[in-house]
Scaffold this motif. Structure first.
Motif, PDB file in Angstrom:
ATOM      1  N   ALA A  45     -47.444 -91.960 -38.971  1.00  0.00           N
ATOM      2  CA  ALA A  45     -47.783 -90.591 -38.576  1.00  0.00           C
ATOM      3  C   ALA A  45     -47.178 -90.253 -37.217  1.00  0.00           C
ATOM      4  O   ALA A  45     -46.953 -91.130 -36.384  1.00  0.00           O
ATOM      5  N   ARG A  46     -46.933 -88.995 -36.999  1.00  0.00           N
ATOM      6  CA  ARG A  46     -46.377 -88.527 -35.725  1.00  0.00           C
ATOM      7  C   ARG A  46     -47.467 -88.531 -34.653  1.00  0.00           C
ATOM      8  O   ARG A  46     -48.611 -88.184 -34.913  1.00  0.00           O
ATOM      9  N   GLY A  47     -47.089 -88.925 -33.446  1.00  0.00           N
ATOM     10  CA  GLY A  47     -48.022 -88.880 -32.328  1.00  0.00           C
ATOM     11  C   GLY A  47     -48.376 -87.447 -31.969  1.00  0.00           C
ATOM     12  O   GLY A  47     -47.563 -86.529 -32.132  1.00  0.00           O
ATOM     13  N   GLY A  48     -49.575 -87.242 -31.474  1.00  0.00           N
ATOM     14  CA  GLY A  48     -50.032 -85.897 -31.134  1.00  0.00           C
ATOM     15  C   GLY A  48     -49.391 -85.372 -29.857  1.00  0.00           C
ATOM     16  O   GLY A  48     -48.987 -86.128 -28.970  1.00  0.00           O
ATOM     17  N   ALA A  49     -49.276 -84.055 -29.767  1.00  0.00           N
ATOM     18  CA  ALA A  49     -48.749 -83.414 -28.556  1.00  0.00           C
ATOM     19  C   ALA A  49     -49.822 -83.421 -27.463  1.00  0.00           C
ATOM     20  O   ALA A  49     -51.005 -83.306 -27.739  1.00  0.00           O
ATOM     21  N   ALA A  50     -49.391 -83.572 -26.238  1.00  0.00           N
ATOM     22  CA  ALA A  50     -50.327 -83.645 -25.111  1.00  0.00           C
ATOM     23  C   ALA A  50     -50.670 -82.261 -24.578  1.00  0.00           C
ATOM     24  O   ALA A  50     -49.948 -81.287 -24.808  1.00  0.00           O
ATOM     25  N   ALA A  51     -51.771 -82.191 -23.867  1.00  0.00           N
ATOM     26  CA  ALA A  51     -52.179 -80.939 -23.229  1.00  0.00           C
ATOM     27  C   ALA A  51     -51.352 -80.683 -21.971  1.00  0.00           C
ATOM     28  O   ALA A  51     -50.841 -81.613 -21.346  1.00  0.00           O
ATOM     29  N   SER A  52     -51.227 -79.431 -21.611  1.00  0.00           N
ATOM     30  CA  SER A  52     -50.487 -79.051 -20.408  1.00  0.00           C
ATOM     31  C   SER A  52     -51.399 -79.110 -19.186  1.00  0.00           C
ATOM     32  O   SER A  52     -52.618 -78.978 -19.295  1.00  0.00           O
ATOM     33  N   GLY A  86     -46.206 -92.712 -31.701  1.00  0.00           N
ATOM     34  CA  GLY A  86     -46.071 -92.621 -33.151  1.00  0.00           C
ATOM     35  C   GLY A  86     -46.693 -93.817 -33.849  1.00  0.00           C
ATOM     36  O   GLY A  86     -46.805 -94.902 -33.278  1.00  0.00           O
ATOM     37  N   GLY A  87     -47.108 -93.619 -35.085  1.00  0.00           N
ATOM     38  CA  GLY A  87     -47.710 -94.700 -35.873  1.00  0.00           C
ATOM     39  C   GLY A  87     -46.637 -95.597 -36.477  1.00  0.00           C
ATOM     40  O   GLY A  87     -45.602 -95.128 -36.949  1.00  0.00           O
ATOM     41  N   SER A  88     -46.874 -96.888 -36.457  1.00  0.00           N
ATOM     42  CA  SER A  88     -45.928 -97.838 -37.031  1.00  0.00           C
ATOM     43  C   SER A  88     -46.028 -97.825 -38.558  1.00  0.00           C
ATOM     44  O   SER A  88     -47.014 -97.353 -39.132  1.00  0.00           O
ATOM     45  N   ASN A 107     -42.613 -90.493 -35.198  1.00  0.00           N
ATOM     46  CA  ASN A 107     -42.046 -90.030 -33.936  1.00  0.00           C
ATOM     47  C   ASN A 107     -43.139 -89.870 -32.874  1.00  0.00           C
ATOM     48  O   ASN A 107     -44.299 -89.606 -33.186  1.00  0.00           O
ATOM     49  N   GLY A 108     -42.751 -90.042 -31.629  1.00  0.00           N
ATOM     50  CA  GLY A 108     -43.689 -89.817 -30.530  1.00  0.00           C
ATOM     51  C   GLY A 108     -43.968 -88.338 -30.323  1.00  0.00           C
ATOM     52  O   GLY A 108     -43.124 -87.481 -30.634  1.00  0.00           O
ATOM     53  N   GLY A 145     -44.659 -87.359 -19.790  1.00  0.00           N
ATOM     54  CA  GLY A 145     -43.635 -88.072 -20.553  1.00  0.00           C
ATOM     55  C   GLY A 145     -43.898 -87.990 -22.052  1.00  0.00           C
ATOM     56  O   GLY A 145     -45.038 -87.893 -22.508  1.00  0.00           O
ATOM     57  N   GLY A 146     -42.829 -88.018 -22.831  1.00  0.00           N
ATOM     58  CA  GLY A 146     -42.961 -88.007 -24.288  1.00  0.00           C
ATOM     59  C   GLY A 146     -43.472 -89.339 -24.810  1.00  0.00           C
ATOM     60  O   GLY A 146     -43.289 -90.384 -24.185  1.00  0.00           O
ATOM     61  N   GLY A 147     -44.140 -89.315 -25.947  1.00  0.00           N
ATOM     62  CA  GLY A 147     -44.672 -90.524 -26.559  1.00  0.00           C
ATOM     63  C   GLY A 147     -43.580 -91.419 -27.132  1.00  0.00           C
ATOM     64  O   GLY A 147     -42.487 -90.957 -27.487  1.00  0.00           O
ATOM     65  N   SER A 148     -43.865 -92.691 -27.232  1.00  0.00           N
ATOM     66  CA  SER A 148     -42.916 -93.665 -27.761  1.00  0.00           C
ATOM     67  C   SER A 148     -42.820 -93.558 -29.278  1.00  0.00           C
ATOM     68  O   SER A 148     -43.821 -93.366 -29.970  1.00  0.00           O
TER      69      SER A 148
END
Length: 198
Positions: A45-52, A86-88, A107-108, A145-148
């Motif tokens: 699964a795709r990693g969640g977007a972070a808050a601003s 992101g989920g493996s 994806n992150g 920073g963006g997620g891995s």
């Protein structure tokens, strides 16, 4: 206020004290998303977007002074959260003669953007530091920073059928494994520092 010794104008104590604190906002969502697993196909699964980060402002009307080494008179920060990882993914398959599997890592998530930072000094206001390596004002607006991206893996067992004593046998295996991409970083915010004329 990070200082060995601080002094504020008595009339502006509450305001100055409140605005002299360091403000920090960070939020992270969607860390380590679960794996979607099937017999021959797996997708993370795709990693969640972070808050601003939020907007941070200060309106200083009194005097702030520090004397400790490495002290900071006033610090304002707006920091966006880091994107979720992101989920493996791992695919496992068993086949006869032909084996096929596909695994794609998630994806992150995108990092959060920073908000704006603003500082206004009134005519009677002042910020002074006397210690070594001191900072009168530190204003920062930092994007997260963006997620891995996650890894992908696969395992396969393919069985060669028995066709007869005079017939050759064999197997064919097809793997498609792709790791996830890293998420985009957040944008930095605008910083404004000024003094009122009146």
């Amino acid at each position: 206020v990070h200082a060995g010794q601080c002094a504020f104008a008595k009339a502006d104590w509450r305001e100055s004290r409140r605005t002299a604190e360091t403000f920090l906002r960070a939020a992270v969502d969607g860390v380590d998303a679960p794996v979607v697993d099937a017999q021959f196909m797996a997708g993370g699964a795709r990693g969640g977007a972070a808050a601003s980060g939020g907007t941070r402002t200060a309106d200083v009307g009194g005097r702030i002074s520090t004397r400790g080494a490495g002290s900071t008179g006033l610090s304002l920060q707006s920091v966006g959260g880091g994107g979720g990882q992101g989920g493996s993914a791992k695919a496992v398959s068993v086949g006869v003669l032909l084996g096929i599997d596909m695994s794609i890592g998630g994806n992150g998530g995108a990092g959060g953007s920073a908000g704006g930072v603003g500082l206004t000094l009134r005519p009677a206001a002042s910020i002074a530091t006397a210690g070594a390596l001191g900072h009168a004002v530190v204003a920062q607006a930092i994007g997260g920073g963006g997620g891995s991206g996650a890894f992908a893996d696969s395992a396969q067992a393919t069985i060669a059928p028995v066709l007869g004593p005079d017939l050759p046998s064999g197997t064919a295996s097809i793997h498609h494994t792709v790791g996830g991409a890293g998420g985009a970083g957040g944008n930095g915010g605008k910083i404004a520092v000024g003094k009122r004329a009146q």
